[in-house]
Motif scaffolding. Structure first.
Motif, PDB file in Angstrom:
ATOM      1  N   PRO A 124     -59.813  21.940  24.713  1.00 29.30           N
ATOM      2  CA  PRO A 124     -61.063  21.295  25.271  1.00 29.30           C
ATOM      3  C   PRO A 124     -61.905  22.150  26.073  1.00 29.30           C
ATOM      4  O   PRO A 124     -61.291  23.172  26.706  1.00 29.30           O
ATOM      5  N   GLY A 125     -63.353  22.186  26.012  1.00 30.27           N
ATOM      6  CA  GLY A 125     -63.995  23.001  27.038  1.00 30.27           C
ATOM      7  C   GLY A 125     -63.631  22.763  28.468  1.00 30.27           C
ATOM      8  O   GLY A 125     -63.258  21.708  28.789  1.00 30.27           O
ATOM      9  N   LEU A 126     -63.290  23.860  28.990  1.00 24.66           N
ATOM     10  CA  LEU A 126     -63.098  23.852  30.499  1.00 24.66           C
ATOM     11  C   LEU A 126     -64.233  23.366  31.593  1.00 24.66           C
ATOM     12  O   LEU A 126     -65.388  23.951  31.211  1.00 24.66           O
ATOM     13  N   VAL A 127     -63.767  22.465  32.438  1.00 28.04           N
ATOM     14  CA  VAL A 127     -64.778  22.012  33.227  1.00 28.04           C
ATOM     15  C   VAL A 127     -64.477  22.377  34.709  1.00 28.04           C
ATOM     16  O   VAL A 127     -63.254  22.326  35.207  1.00 28.04           O
ATOM     17  N   ASP A 128     -65.253  23.212  35.558  1.00 30.23           N
ATOM     18  CA  ASP A 128     -64.835  23.607  36.840  1.00 30.23           C
ATOM     19  C   ASP A 128     -65.415  22.264  37.852  1.00 30.23           C
ATOM     20  O   ASP A 128     -66.614  21.863  37.752  1.00 30.23           O
ATOM     21  N   GLY A 129     -64.551  21.411  38.405  1.00 33.66           N
ATOM     22  CA  GLY A 129     -64.605  20.357  39.228  1.00 33.66           C
ATOM     23  C   GLY A 129     -65.581  20.454  40.605  1.00 33.66           C
ATOM     24  O   GLY A 129     -65.960  19.454  41.049  1.00 33.66           O
ATOM     25  N   HIS A 130     -65.861  21.766  40.790  1.00 31.24           N
ATOM     26  CA  HIS A 130     -66.410  21.662  42.164  1.00 31.24           C
ATOM     27  C   HIS A 130     -67.071  23.240  42.052  1.00 31.24           C
ATOM     28  O   HIS A 130     -66.550  24.196  42.322  1.00 31.24           O
ATOM     29  N   PHE A 131     -68.684  23.152  42.349  1.00 32.42           N
ATOM     30  CA  PHE A 131     -69.386  24.429  42.085  1.00 32.42           C
ATOM     31  C   PHE A 131     -70.590  24.370  42.891  1.00 32.42           C
ATOM     32  O   PHE A 131     -71.074  23.128  43.160  1.00 32.42           O
ATOM     33  N   HIS A 132     -71.036  25.623  43.329  1.00 34.10           N
ATOM     34  CA  HIS A 132     -72.359  25.344  43.987  1.00 34.10           C
ATOM     35  C   HIS A 132     -73.439  26.581  43.461  1.00 34.10           C
ATOM     36  O   HIS A 132     -73.476  27.675  44.143  1.00 34.10           O
ATOM     37  N   PRO A 133     -73.779  26.196  42.300  1.00 35.20           N
ATOM     38  CA  PRO A 133     -74.725  27.125  41.539  1.00 35.20           C
ATOM     39  C   PRO A 133     -75.994  27.931  42.224  1.00 35.20           C
ATOM     40  O   PRO A 133     -75.988  29.014  42.388  1.00 35.20           O
ATOM     41  N   VAL A 134     -76.761  26.856  42.771  1.00 38.26           N
ATOM     42  CA  VAL A 134     -78.214  27.407  43.329  1.00 38.26           C
ATOM     43  C   VAL A 134     -77.837  27.671  44.775  1.00 38.26           C
ATOM     44  O   VAL A 134     -78.122  28.762  45.077  1.00 38.26           O
ATOM     45  N   LEU A 166     -65.370  28.663  30.815  1.00 38.79           N
ATOM     46  CA  LEU A 166     -66.154  27.305  31.354  1.00 38.79           C
ATOM     47  C   LEU A 166     -67.165  26.966  30.260  1.00 38.79           C
ATOM     48  O   LEU A 166     -68.146  27.688  30.072  1.00 38.79           O
ATOM     49  N   THR A 167     -67.395  25.465  30.010  1.00 35.07           N
ATOM     50  CA  THR A 167     -68.417  24.959  29.136  1.00 35.07           C
ATOM     51  C   THR A 167     -69.188  24.095  30.130  1.00 35.07           C
ATOM     52  O   THR A 167     -70.271  23.500  29.671  1.00 35.07           O
ATOM     53  N   ALA A 168     -68.629  23.522  31.381  1.00 37.12           N
ATOM     54  CA  ALA A 168     -69.437  22.611  32.214  1.00 37.12           C
ATOM     55  C   ALA A 168     -68.848  22.793  33.750  1.00 37.12           C
ATOM     56  O   ALA A 168     -67.912  23.411  33.654  1.00 37.12           O
ATOM     57  N   ALA A 169     -69.596  22.283  34.388  1.00 35.26           N
ATOM     58  CA  ALA A 169     -69.123  22.202  35.971  1.00 35.26           C
ATOM     59  C   ALA A 169     -70.152  21.239  36.552  1.00 35.26           C
ATOM     60  O   ALA A 169     -70.853  20.680  36.374  1.00 35.26           O
ATOM     61  N   ASP A 170     -69.463  20.858  37.814  1.00 36.08           N
ATOM     62  CA  ASP A 170     -69.856  19.613  38.676  1.00 36.08           C
ATOM     63  C   ASP A 170     -70.494  20.644  39.773  1.00 36.08           C
ATOM     64  O   ASP A 170     -69.812  21.191  40.464  1.00 36.08           O
ATOM     65  N   ALA A 171     -71.889  20.198  39.937  1.00 39.65           N
ATOM     66  CA  ALA A 171     -72.600  20.922  41.217  1.00 39.65           C
ATOM     67  C   ALA A 171     -72.746  20.054  42.275  1.00 39.65           C
ATOM     68  O   ALA A 171     -73.220  18.884  42.280  1.00 39.65           O
ATOM     69  N   MET A 172     -71.987  20.488  43.327  1.00 34.95           N
ATOM     70  CA  MET A 172     -71.848  19.917  44.440  1.00 34.95           C
ATOM     71  C   MET A 172     -73.008  19.857  45.347  1.00 34.95           C
ATOM     72  O   MET A 172     -72.862  19.749  46.622  1.00 34.95           O
ATOM     73  N   ASP A 173     -74.160  20.012  44.895  1.00 36.36           N
ATOM     74  CA  ASP A 173     -75.351  20.066  45.473  1.00 36.36           C
ATOM     75  C   ASP A 173     -76.547  20.026  44.579  1.00 36.36           C
ATOM     76  O   ASP A 173     -76.179  20.150  43.521  1.00 36.36           O
ATOM     77  N   PHE A 174     -77.678  19.646  45.143  1.00 34.42           N
ATOM     78  CA  PHE A 174     -78.856  19.916  44.117  1.00 34.42           C
ATOM     79  C   PHE A 174     -80.100  20.020  45.108  1.00 34.42           C
ATOM     80  O   PHE A 174     -81.028  19.379  45.142  1.00 34.42           O
ATOM     81  N   LEU A 177     -59.533  20.103  38.841  1.00 33.81           N
ATOM     82  CA  LEU A 177     -59.479  21.365  39.627  1.00 33.81           C
ATOM     83  C   LEU A 177     -60.761  22.208  39.239  1.00 33.81           C
ATOM     84  O   LEU A 177     -61.521  21.908  38.325  1.00 33.81           O
ATOM     85  N   GLY A 178     -60.907  23.101  40.320  1.00 37.37           N
ATOM     86  CA  GLY A 178     -62.135  23.848  40.649  1.00 37.37           C
ATOM     87  C   GLY A 178     -62.094  24.822  41.350  1.00 37.37           C
ATOM     88  O   GLY A 178     -60.915  25.484  41.931  1.00 37.37           O
TER      89      GLY A 178
END
Length: 530
Positions: A61-71, A219-227, A427-428
């Protein structure tokens, strides 16, 4: 079934559904429509089907990073990368070689406080390297503190202690003058806001490059812990140019002092979405960091610090979380110390359930009596194995461990205990706090040391995850944290990662170097090596 758009074949396909292992998978309209073996492909194909035989590769399954801050991350990673600096001499050498940004600033990020070798963190080496008249802004590795030069303090109008709605602070010496060490976002933002502005086009390019590099690691997805900042504008602009190579679920910040208007804004933003991004959740911080002395511990650290909640009145945090959860908003809370984790669990016990479970991030030190409450309350635990393996040492000689003392350092980063007691564990990376390559993080979760460093003693090896647990942390556990399946079965969306090595059987050090042959999002190839 109708003809597939894409068919992949490989010697191993880990569906994570406990079924027989297929060797072929068919996708149509972004959804998995069939699983079988190579002989079934002739029944699935049509004149427009793309067929890729990946040979001895492994599909997961596509990997998902559970905690990320892209912007926030592209804002905080300006200037020189200091993550490899280990000594004050190394810091001074890096600053002397650093390029000067517009406005005469020197910027840097990723500075490990262990470089000060137990000495106070002050701007003295900045002055020695750059001179007294150069403004310098350096983000420490935890992302919760910064070190700035006297000239930067002067430009920001910081001449002494400041009071903030949160637990932020301006560190001052015995003479009452700032040392340059700024704790938490409210404090270091006084300097960040006067830094030269980024060009919007350059920010779009840096974010696009970041997403491409993420897809290249599987990585196919990630949770962005900000917006925050220009997140909305950037995501919309990139989707105007084409599909994002990584999908995002974003949780806007809720900081102390947000008030009713701030909470209403977070509720309103839950309606925002694009083709591969959406806002779902709210991100709180109950405390800061152990390295900075701003965590919330039951007992003070060895410096007499880390004694208070980031919110001046913790009840205001609980009330804000209750109001948002009542509107169906999943709550995410950064909680580092034992007192903070306990308070968040107590708060969650009184919250209504939402579509996606509430979650707690980081969980760096906690007593055994808290472990079982995660499964009991259906709370997701979010952890970043690389925080443990990169920033602490088995002999407890690092800054983090010495601040905690042996007893609390020995009950740290308890990933295996959480899984063994039934907790959902994602995990992330927490990028840009740590590198995001999931192959290295999966290896670190199993080894409890950095991948490729057999010479390094494992840190609390009894907390190591099995190979299956580590992969689940990036697949089924991460998906369940978002209220989804994450398994490769018909009817599920076609997010897939293809490795050269099998993550369940390969040596962890070798898997950290495994080639990524393909990354697929919504049934479309998001990354294919040239």
């Amino acid at each position: 079934m109708s003809a597939a758009d894409l068919i992949l074949m490989a010697d191993r396909i880990h569906t994570m559904a406990g079924s027989a292992a297929p060797t072929a998978i068919a996708v149509a309209d972004g959804v998995i429509v069939a699983l079988g073996d190579r002989a079934d492909v002739r029944d699935w194909r049509g004149p427009g089907t793309e067929i890729i035989d990946l040979g001895p590769a492994t599909i997961t399954p596509g990997l998902v990073d559970g905690h990320f801050h892209p912007v926030m991350g592209i804002s905080l990673t300006r200037g020189v990368d200091l993550s490899g600096v280990r000594t004050l001499d190394g810091l001074k050498a890096a600053l002397k070689a650093a390029a000067v940004a517009p406005g005469g600033w020197i910027e840097g990020w990723g500075l490990d406080p262990n470089a000060f070798e137990g000495a106070p963190i002050t701007h003295a080496p900045l002055v020695e390297a750059a001179g007294p008249d150069v403004p310098v802004f350096l983000l420490l590795f935890d992302g919760h503190s910064a070190l700035v030069s006297p000239r930067a303090l002067e430009l920001a109008g910081i001449t002494g202690p400041r009071e903030f709605p949160s637990g932020a602070g301006v560190v001052c010496g015995a003479d009452g003058r700032p040392t340059g060490h700024l704790l938490e976002l409210d404090a270091f933002s006084l300097v960040r806001r006067i830094l030269p502005a980024d060009d919007p086009a350059a920010r779009r390019e840096r974010l696009r490059d970041l997403l491409d590099r993420m897809a290249a690691t599987g990585l196919t997805a990630a949770d962005a812990m900000d917006f925050e900042e220009d997140s909305l504008e950037l995501f919309r602009a990139l989707e105007d140019e084409g599909d994002l190579p990584v999908r995002w679920r974003c949780a806007p910040f809720v900081m102390p002092g947000a008030g009713a208007g701030g909470l209403d804004d977070v509720i309103a933003r839950q309606r925002l979405s694009g083709r591969r991004w959406r806002v779902e959740g709210a991100k709180f911080m109950i405390d800061g960091t152990i390295d900075g002395g701003t965590a919330w511990l039951d007992e003070p650290d060895t410096h007499g610090e880390s004694t208070a909640c980031l919110w001046p009145d913790p009840a205001e945090y609980a009330a804000a979380a209750r109001r948002l959860a009542g509107h169906g908003v999943p709550i995410v809370t950064h909680a580092i110390g034992d007192a903070g984790i306990r308070y968040v669990l107590d708060t969650y016990a009184g919250l209504p359930r939402t579509r996606a479970p509430h979650r707690i991030e980081h969980l760096e030190t906690m007593p055994s009596e808290l472990i079982g409450r995660f499964a009991e309350l259906d709370v997701t635990a979010g952890m970043q194995p690389i925080h443990c393996t990169h920033y602490t040492r088995a002999d407890h000689s690092d800054n983090w461990s010495t601040r905690l003392g042996k007893r609390r350092a020995d009950r740290a980063f308890r990933a295996r205990d959480l899984r063994d007691q039934g907790a959902r564990l994602t995990l992330g990376s927490d990028w840009p706090i740590a590198p995001f390559d999931p192959r290295a993080i999966i290896a670190a979760a199993r080894l409890r040391r950095p991948a490729g460093r057999a010479d390094v003693e494992p840190i609390l090896p009894e907390q190591a995850l099995t190979a299956e647990m580590a992969l689940e942390g990036y697949t089924t556990e991460a998906a369940a944290a978002a209220g989804r399946s994450g398994r490769l079965v018909p009817g599920q969306r076609a997010d897939l990662t293809v490795f050269g090595l099998d993550p369940l059987t390969a040596d962890p050090d070798e898997f950290a170097e495994s080639p990524v042959h393909l990354t697929v999002v919504d049934g479309t190839v998001a990354h294919r090596p040239q």
